[in-house]
Design an enzyme around this catalytic site. Structure first.
Site, PDB file in Angstrom:
ATOM      1  N   GLY A  31      49.792  51.642 -15.455  1.00 27.67           N
ATOM      2  CA  GLY A  31      50.216  53.036 -15.507  1.00 27.67           C
ATOM      3  C   GLY A  31      50.609  53.564 -16.864  1.00 27.67           C
ATOM      4  N   CYS A  71      51.765  44.084 -23.809  1.00 27.67           N
ATOM      5  CA  CYS A  71      51.066  45.197 -23.170  1.00 27.67           C
ATOM      6  C   CYS A  71      52.018  46.343 -22.795  1.00 27.67           C
ATOM      7  CB  CYS A  71      50.270  44.684 -21.972  1.00 27.67           C
ATOM      8  SG  CYS A  71      48.985  45.823 -21.408  1.00 27.67           S
ATOM      9  N   LEU A  72      52.266  46.587 -21.510  1.00 28.04           N
ATOM     10  CA  LEU A  72      53.174  47.666 -21.126  1.00 28.04           C
ATOM     11  C   LEU A  72      54.551  47.441 -21.732  1.00 28.04           C
ATOM     12  CD1 LEU A  72      53.741  50.275 -19.519  1.00 28.04           C
ATOM     13  CD2 LEU A  72      54.313  48.823 -17.551  1.00 28.04           C
ATOM     14  N   GLN A  96      54.589  48.740 -25.194  1.00 26.60           N
ATOM     15  CA  GLN A  96      54.643  50.210 -25.226  1.00 26.60           C
ATOM     16  C   GLN A  96      56.045  50.715 -24.893  1.00 26.60           C
ATOM     17  OE1 GLN A  96      51.616  51.197 -22.376  1.00 26.60           O
ATOM     18  NE2 GLN A  96      49.979  50.283 -23.578  1.00 26.60           N
ATOM     19  N   HIS A 126      46.739  40.314 -24.612  1.00 25.11           N
ATOM     20  CA  HIS A 126      47.248  39.326 -23.659  1.00 25.11           C
ATOM     21  C   HIS A 126      47.115  37.894 -24.180  1.00 25.11           C
ATOM     22  CE1 HIS A 126      47.938  41.969 -20.149  1.00 25.11           C
ATOM     23  NE2 HIS A 126      47.038  42.717 -20.753  1.00 25.11           N
ATOM     24  N   GLU A 153      48.498  35.348 -22.964  1.00 25.99           N
ATOM     25  CA  GLU A 153      48.517  34.403 -21.844  1.00 25.99           C
ATOM     26  C   GLU A 153      47.144  34.252 -21.194  1.00 25.99           C
ATOM     27  OE1 GLU A 153      48.284  38.143 -19.733  1.00 25.99           O
ATOM     28  OE2 GLU A 153      49.329  37.500 -21.537  1.00 25.99           O
TER      29      GLU A 153
END
Length: 362
Positions: A221, A247-248, A251, A332, A334
Protein backbone atom coordinates in the site's frame (compact mmCIF):
# COMPACT_ATOMS: atom_id res chain seq x y z
CA UNK A 1 -14.14 -20.94 -19.50
CA UNK A 2 -13.40 -17.54 -21.04
CA UNK A 3 -12.09 -14.78 -18.81
CA UNK A 4 -11.50 -11.09 -19.47
CA UNK A 5 -9.08 -8.50 -18.14
CA UNK A 6 -10.56 -5.04 -18.58
CA UNK A 7 -8.23 -2.10 -18.00
CA UNK A 8 -9.20 1.36 -16.81
CA UNK A 9 -8.29 2.79 -20.24
CA UNK A 10 -10.85 0.51 -21.92
CA UNK A 11 -8.41 -2.12 -23.23
CA UNK A 12 -9.79 -5.68 -23.02
CA UNK A 13 -7.74 -8.91 -23.00
CA UNK A 14 -9.41 -12.29 -23.49
CA UNK A 15 -8.00 -15.54 -22.13
CA UNK A 16 -8.87 -18.66 -20.17
CA UNK A 17 -10.05 -18.56 -16.57
CA UNK A 18 -7.69 -20.13 -14.03
CA UNK A 19 -8.32 -20.40 -10.31
CA UNK A 20 -11.50 -18.87 -8.93
CA UNK A 21 -14.22 -17.66 -11.32
CA UNK A 22 -15.13 -14.72 -9.06
CA UNK A 23 -15.02 -11.16 -10.34
CA UNK A 24 -12.48 -8.74 -8.87
CA UNK A 25 -11.27 -5.15 -9.34
CA UNK A 26 -7.70 -4.37 -8.32
CA UNK A 27 -4.56 -2.46 -9.25
CA UNK A 28 -2.72 -4.22 -12.10
CA UNK A 29 1.08 -4.51 -11.72
CA UNK A 30 3.76 -6.59 -13.44
CA UNK A 31 6.65 -8.67 -12.09
CA UNK A 32 9.73 -9.50 -14.19
CA UNK A 33 10.96 -12.53 -12.19
CA UNK A 34 11.69 -15.70 -14.15
CA UNK A 35 11.13 -17.90 -11.09
CA UNK A 36 9.66 -17.47 -7.62
CA UNK A 37 5.99 -17.22 -8.57
CA UNK A 38 4.98 -18.85 -5.26
CA UNK A 39 6.99 -16.27 -3.33
CA UNK A 40 5.28 -13.56 -5.39
CA UNK A 41 1.83 -15.01 -4.66
CA UNK A 42 2.51 -15.23 -0.91
CA UNK A 43 4.20 -11.82 -0.53
CA UNK A 44 1.85 -9.61 1.56
CA UNK A 45 3.12 -6.54 -0.35
CA UNK A 46 0.84 -7.56 -3.25
CA UNK A 47 -2.36 -7.16 -1.22
CA UNK A 48 -4.88 -5.19 -3.27
CA UNK A 49 -3.11 -5.87 -6.56
CA UNK A 50 -3.34 -8.36 -9.44
CA UNK A 51 0.06 -9.52 -10.70
CA UNK A 52 1.09 -9.96 -14.33
CA UNK A 53 4.06 -12.32 -14.70
CA UNK A 54 6.18 -11.21 -17.68
CA UNK A 55 7.99 -14.56 -17.95
CA UNK A 56 5.94 -16.55 -20.48
CA UNK A 57 5.73 -19.95 -18.72
CA UNK A 58 4.51 -20.07 -15.11
CA UNK A 59 3.84 -23.10 -12.91
CA UNK A 60 6.37 -25.51 -14.40
CA UNK A 61 7.89 -26.52 -11.03
CA UNK A 62 4.56 -26.64 -9.21
CA UNK A 63 3.82 -25.46 -5.68
CA UNK A 64 6.24 -26.17 -2.82
CA UNK A 65 4.25 -25.20 0.28
CA UNK A 66 7.32 -24.87 2.50
CA UNK A 67 8.51 -21.98 0.29
CA UNK A 68 5.50 -19.79 1.06
CA UNK A 69 6.42 -16.33 2.39
CA UNK A 70 3.13 -16.01 4.30
CA UNK A 71 0.39 -18.30 5.54
CA UNK A 72 -1.70 -17.51 2.43
CA UNK A 73 -1.46 -15.78 -0.97
CA UNK A 74 -2.35 -12.07 -1.06
CA UNK A 75 -2.80 -10.84 -4.66
CA UNK A 76 -6.33 -10.17 -5.88
CA UNK A 77 -5.56 -11.83 -9.22
CA UNK A 78 -2.87 -13.62 -11.23
CA UNK A 79 -2.23 -13.13 -14.97
CA UNK A 80 0.04 -15.32 -17.12
CA UNK A 81 0.86 -16.03 -20.76
CA UNK A 82 1.02 -19.81 -20.45
CA UNK A 83 0.17 -21.96 -17.43
CA UNK A 84 2.08 -25.22 -17.02
CA UNK A 85 -0.52 -27.76 -15.96
CA UNK A 86 1.90 -30.67 -15.41
CA UNK A 87 4.65 -29.54 -12.99
CA UNK A 88 7.98 -31.36 -12.85
CA UNK A 89 9.73 -31.08 -9.50
CA UNK A 90 10.39 -33.66 -6.77
CA UNK A 91 9.44 -31.04 -4.13
CA UNK A 92 6.12 -30.10 -5.74
CA UNK A 93 3.04 -30.72 -3.63
CA UNK A 94 0.39 -29.13 -5.83
CA UNK A 95 -0.37 -27.43 -9.14
CA UNK A 96 -0.64 -23.67 -9.38
CA UNK A 97 -4.14 -24.05 -10.83
CA UNK A 98 -5.39 -25.94 -7.77
CA UNK A 99 -3.53 -23.55 -5.44
CA UNK A 100 -5.41 -20.59 -6.95
CA UNK A 101 -8.72 -22.44 -6.65
CA UNK A 102 -8.14 -23.37 -2.99
CA UNK A 103 -7.39 -19.76 -2.04
CA UNK A 104 -10.17 -18.29 -4.22
CA UNK A 105 -7.84 -16.21 -6.40
CA UNK A 106 -9.09 -15.47 -9.94
CA UNK A 107 -6.66 -15.46 -12.81
CA UNK A 108 -6.29 -15.63 -16.56
CA UNK A 109 -3.91 -17.56 -18.78
CA UNK A 110 -3.44 -17.18 -22.53
CA UNK A 111 -3.30 -13.39 -22.63
CA UNK A 112 -0.55 -11.39 -24.35
CA UNK A 113 1.43 -10.40 -21.25
CA UNK A 114 4.07 -8.62 -23.36
CA UNK A 115 1.48 -6.20 -24.78
CA UNK A 116 -0.14 -5.82 -21.37
CA UNK A 117 3.21 -4.97 -19.75
CA UNK A 118 4.00 -2.42 -22.46
CA UNK A 119 0.67 -0.70 -21.79
CA UNK A 120 1.43 -0.52 -18.06
CA UNK A 121 4.92 0.84 -18.74
CA UNK A 122 3.73 3.48 -21.21
CA UNK A 123 0.54 4.59 -19.45
CA UNK A 124 1.48 3.66 -15.88
CA UNK A 125 -0.05 1.30 -13.35
CA UNK A 126 -3.84 1.31 -13.58
CA UNK A 127 -6.85 -0.47 -12.17
CA UNK A 128 -8.42 -3.43 -13.91
CA UNK A 129 -11.16 -6.02 -13.60
CA UNK A 130 -10.90 -9.79 -13.97
CA UNK A 131 -14.27 -11.30 -14.90
CA UNK A 132 -15.82 -14.35 -16.56
CA UNK A 133 -18.99 -12.39 -17.41
CA UNK A 134 -19.13 -12.16 -21.20
CA UNK A 135 -21.98 -9.65 -21.05
CA UNK A 136 -20.09 -6.93 -19.18
CA UNK A 137 -20.93 -3.28 -19.83
CA UNK A 138 -17.60 -1.57 -20.59
CA UNK A 139 -18.69 1.94 -19.56
CA UNK A 140 -20.17 0.68 -16.29
CA UNK A 141 -17.05 -1.39 -15.51
CA UNK A 142 -14.70 1.56 -16.19
CA UNK A 143 -16.77 3.76 -13.87
CA UNK A 144 -16.46 1.16 -11.09
CA UNK A 145 -12.73 0.72 -11.65
CA UNK A 146 -12.02 4.43 -11.38
CA UNK A 147 -13.46 4.42 -7.86
CA UNK A 148 -11.14 1.64 -6.66
CA UNK A 149 -8.06 2.34 -4.56
CA UNK A 150 -5.80 0.07 -2.50
CA UNK A 151 -6.69 0.78 1.15
CA UNK A 152 -6.40 -0.87 4.56
CA UNK A 153 -3.90 -3.46 3.36
CA UNK A 154 -1.33 -3.12 6.19
CA UNK A 155 -4.08 -3.81 8.72
CA UNK A 156 -5.20 -6.81 6.64
CA UNK A 157 -1.73 -8.38 6.31
CA UNK A 158 -0.08 -7.76 9.70
CA UNK A 159 -0.09 -10.43 12.41
CA UNK A 160 -2.90 -10.22 14.98
CA UNK A 161 -0.87 -10.80 18.15
CA UNK A 162 2.68 -10.66 19.48
CA UNK A 163 4.68 -13.86 19.09
CA UNK A 164 8.27 -14.86 19.84
CA UNK A 165 10.57 -16.86 17.54
CA UNK A 166 13.35 -18.56 19.52
CA UNK A 167 17.02 -17.65 19.43
CA UNK A 168 19.93 -17.40 21.87
CA UNK A 169 21.50 -14.19 20.53
CA UNK A 170 20.40 -10.59 20.11
CA UNK A 171 16.80 -9.68 20.87
CA UNK A 172 15.17 -8.12 17.80
CA UNK A 173 11.74 -6.50 17.74
CA UNK A 174 10.19 -7.00 14.30
CA UNK A 175 7.34 -4.63 13.46
CA UNK A 176 5.17 -6.63 11.07
CA UNK A 177 3.84 -4.25 8.42
CA UNK A 178 3.05 -7.20 6.13
CA UNK A 179 6.31 -9.07 6.64
CA UNK A 180 7.64 -11.91 4.54
CA UNK A 181 8.65 -14.97 6.59
CA UNK A 182 12.24 -14.85 5.38
CA UNK A 183 12.97 -11.58 7.23
CA UNK A 184 12.49 -13.29 10.60
CA UNK A 185 14.19 -16.42 9.29
CA UNK A 186 17.25 -14.41 8.17
CA UNK A 187 17.53 -12.97 11.68
CA UNK A 188 17.06 -16.37 13.34
CA UNK A 189 19.77 -17.86 11.14
CA UNK A 190 22.09 -15.32 12.76
CA UNK A 191 21.05 -16.46 16.24
CA UNK A 192 18.58 -13.67 16.99
CA UNK A 193 15.52 -14.06 19.17
CA UNK A 194 12.77 -12.34 17.18
CA UNK A 195 9.66 -10.91 18.79
CA UNK A 196 7.08 -10.08 16.10
CA UNK A 197 4.73 -7.18 16.82
CA UNK A 198 1.50 -6.23 14.99
CA UNK A 199 1.84 -3.08 12.87
CA UNK A 200 -0.19 -0.84 15.20
CA UNK A 201 1.76 -1.68 18.38
CA UNK A 202 2.71 1.39 20.43
CA UNK A 203 6.39 2.30 20.49
CA UNK A 204 6.39 2.24 24.31
CA UNK A 205 5.36 -1.42 24.33
CA UNK A 206 8.13 -2.37 21.90
CA UNK A 207 10.78 -0.39 23.79
CA UNK A 208 9.66 -1.74 27.18
CA UNK A 209 11.02 -5.17 26.19
CA UNK A 210 14.52 -3.63 25.83
CA UNK A 211 15.30 -4.98 22.35
CA UNK A 212 18.87 -4.91 21.07
CA UNK A 213 17.55 -3.85 17.67
CA UNK A 214 14.33 -3.02 15.83
CA UNK A 215 13.37 -4.29 12.39
CA UNK A 216 10.72 -2.52 10.28
CA UNK A 217 9.39 -4.91 7.67
CA UNK A 218 8.11 -4.70 4.12
CA UNK A 219 4.40 -4.28 3.48
CA UNK A 220 1.70 -3.23 1.00
CA UNK A 221 0.00 0.00 0.00
CA UNK A 222 0.61 3.73 0.09
CA UNK A 223 2.99 4.59 2.98
CA UNK A 224 1.19 7.88 3.62
CA UNK A 225 -1.93 5.96 4.64
CA UNK A 226 -0.05 4.64 7.71
CA UNK A 227 -0.40 7.83 9.78
CA UNK A 228 -0.70 6.11 13.19
CA UNK A 229 2.28 3.88 12.51
CA UNK A 230 4.43 6.83 11.39
CA UNK A 231 3.78 8.54 14.76
CA UNK A 232 5.08 5.46 16.59
CA UNK A 233 8.12 5.18 14.30
CA UNK A 234 9.03 8.77 15.24
CA UNK A 235 9.37 7.55 18.84
CA UNK A 236 11.43 4.53 17.76
CA UNK A 237 13.70 6.88 15.79
CA UNK A 238 14.33 8.95 18.93
CA UNK A 239 14.93 5.89 21.14
CA UNK A 240 18.56 5.33 20.18
CA UNK A 241 17.94 1.62 19.54
CA UNK A 242 19.59 0.34 16.30
CA UNK A 243 17.01 0.10 13.49
CA UNK A 244 17.06 -1.69 10.13
CA UNK A 245 14.09 -1.11 7.79
CA UNK A 246 13.09 -2.76 4.51
CA UNK A 247 10.75 -1.53 1.75
CA UNK A 248 7.60 -0.08 3.38
CA UNK A 249 9.56 0.24 6.62
CA UNK A 250 12.16 2.30 4.74
CA UNK A 251 9.45 4.61 3.38
CA UNK A 252 7.77 5.02 6.78
CA UNK A 253 11.06 5.93 8.47
CA UNK A 254 11.60 8.60 5.79
CA UNK A 255 8.10 9.99 6.36
CA UNK A 256 8.63 9.90 10.13
CA UNK A 257 11.73 12.09 9.76
CA UNK A 258 10.11 14.74 7.56
CA UNK A 259 10.75 13.44 4.03
CA UNK A 260 8.10 12.70 1.40
CA UNK A 261 7.23 9.77 -0.87
CA UNK A 262 5.59 9.58 -4.29
CA UNK A 263 4.13 6.88 -6.49
CA UNK A 264 6.26 5.54 -9.35
CA UNK A 265 4.77 5.32 -12.83
CA UNK A 266 4.80 1.52 -12.85
CA UNK A 267 6.96 0.50 -9.87
CA UNK A 268 9.83 -1.92 -9.45
CA UNK A 269 8.82 -5.57 -9.16
CA UNK A 270 11.11 -8.47 -9.97
CA UNK A 271 14.26 -10.35 -9.03
CA UNK A 272 16.73 -8.62 -11.32
CA UNK A 273 16.97 -4.93 -10.35
CA UNK A 274 20.49 -3.46 -10.07
CA UNK A 275 21.24 -1.18 -7.11
CA UNK A 276 24.46 0.72 -6.49
CA UNK A 277 26.13 1.13 -3.10
CA UNK A 278 27.19 4.79 -3.16
CA UNK A 279 29.92 4.21 -0.57
CA UNK A 280 31.75 1.39 -2.36
CA UNK A 281 30.52 1.81 -5.95
CA UNK A 282 29.58 -1.86 -6.05
CA UNK A 283 26.37 -2.88 -7.86
CA UNK A 284 24.12 -5.59 -6.45
CA UNK A 285 21.34 -7.51 -8.18
CA UNK A 286 18.28 -7.20 -5.98
CA UNK A 287 14.74 -8.41 -5.54
CA UNK A 288 12.17 -5.60 -5.43
CA UNK A 289 8.47 -5.08 -4.99
CA UNK A 290 7.32 -1.50 -4.52
CA UNK A 291 5.18 1.12 -6.20
CA UNK A 292 6.27 4.08 -4.04
CA UNK A 293 9.66 5.68 -3.50
CA UNK A 294 11.28 8.20 -1.15
CA UNK A 295 11.64 11.62 -2.80
CA UNK A 296 15.30 12.53 -2.22
CA UNK A 297 14.62 16.24 -2.81
CA UNK A 298 12.66 16.23 0.45
CA UNK A 299 15.24 14.41 2.61
CA UNK A 300 16.96 16.76 5.05
CA UNK A 301 20.73 16.28 4.47
CA UNK A 302 21.26 16.87 8.18
CA UNK A 303 19.03 13.86 8.94
CA UNK A 304 19.95 11.27 6.30
CA UNK A 305 21.90 10.67 3.11
CA UNK A 306 21.40 8.34 0.15
CA UNK A 307 23.17 5.00 0.61
CA UNK A 308 21.92 3.15 -2.49
CA UNK A 309 20.38 4.16 -5.82
CA UNK A 310 18.59 2.23 -8.55
CA UNK A 311 20.90 1.89 -11.55
CA UNK A 312 17.99 1.80 -14.01
CA UNK A 313 16.23 5.04 -13.09
CA UNK A 314 18.32 6.71 -10.37
CA UNK A 315 15.61 6.52 -7.68
CA UNK A 316 16.55 6.09 -4.04
CA UNK A 317 17.13 2.53 -2.79
CA UNK A 318 18.37 3.18 0.74
CA UNK A 319 19.17 5.78 3.38
CA UNK A 320 21.79 6.10 6.09
CA UNK A 321 20.70 8.24 9.02
CA UNK A 322 23.22 10.65 10.51
CA UNK A 323 24.02 10.44 14.21
CA UNK A 324 21.79 7.36 14.52
CA UNK A 325 22.30 3.60 14.32
CA UNK A 326 19.69 3.47 11.57
CA UNK A 327 19.86 2.37 7.94
CA UNK A 328 17.04 1.51 5.57
CA UNK A 329 16.74 -0.11 2.13
CA UNK A 330 13.99 -0.08 -0.48
CA UNK A 331 14.80 -3.53 -1.86
CA UNK A 332 14.62 -7.02 -0.29
CA UNK A 333 17.87 -8.41 1.19
CA UNK A 334 15.93 -11.39 2.59
CA UNK A 335 14.85 -12.54 -0.89
CA UNK A 336 16.80 -15.08 -2.96
CA UNK A 337 16.01 -14.42 -6.63
CA UNK A 338 19.12 -16.41 -7.61
CA UNK A 339 21.86 -14.14 -6.34
CA UNK A 340 22.03 -13.56 -2.60
CA UNK A 341 24.02 -10.36 -2.97
CA UNK A 342 22.26 -8.36 -0.29
CA UNK A 343 22.02 -10.78 2.64
CA UNK A 344 25.13 -9.11 4.12
CA UNK A 345 22.83 -6.27 5.25
CA UNK A 346 21.54 -8.52 8.05
CA UNK A 347 25.15 -9.01 9.17
CA UNK A 348 25.58 -5.22 9.14
CA UNK A 349 22.51 -4.92 11.36
CA UNK A 350 23.93 -7.54 13.74
CA UNK A 351 27.22 -5.61 13.94
CA UNK A 352 25.30 -2.40 14.70
CA UNK A 353 23.61 -4.11 17.65
CA UNK A 354 26.92 -5.49 18.93
CA UNK A 355 28.63 -2.09 18.71
CA UNK A 356 25.68 -0.42 20.43
CA UNK A 357 25.72 -3.06 23.21
CA UNK A 358 29.46 -2.59 23.72
CA UNK A 359 29.05 1.20 23.87
CA UNK A 360 26.35 0.91 26.52
CA UNK A 361 28.43 -1.43 28.68
CA UNK A 362 31.52 0.76 28.48
Amino acid sequence: MKAFLILEDGTVFTGTSIGSPREVISEIVFNTSMTGYLEVLTDPSYAGQAVVMTYPLIGNYGICYEDMESFKPWPEGFLVRELSRIPSNFRSGDTIQHFLEVYDIPGISGIDTRTLTKILREKGTMNGMITTNEGFDLDEVIERMKKYSVEGVVKATTCKEIHVLPGEGKKVALLDLGAKKNIARSLQERGCQVTVYPAYTKAEEILSSNPDGIMLSNGPGDPKECKEIIEEIKKLYESGVPIFAICLGHQLMALATGADTHKLKYGHRGGNHPVKDLETGRVYISSQNHGYVVDMDTVDPAVAEAAFINVNDGTNEGLKYKGKNIFTVQYHPEACPGPQDSSYLFDRFLKMMEVDDHAQKS
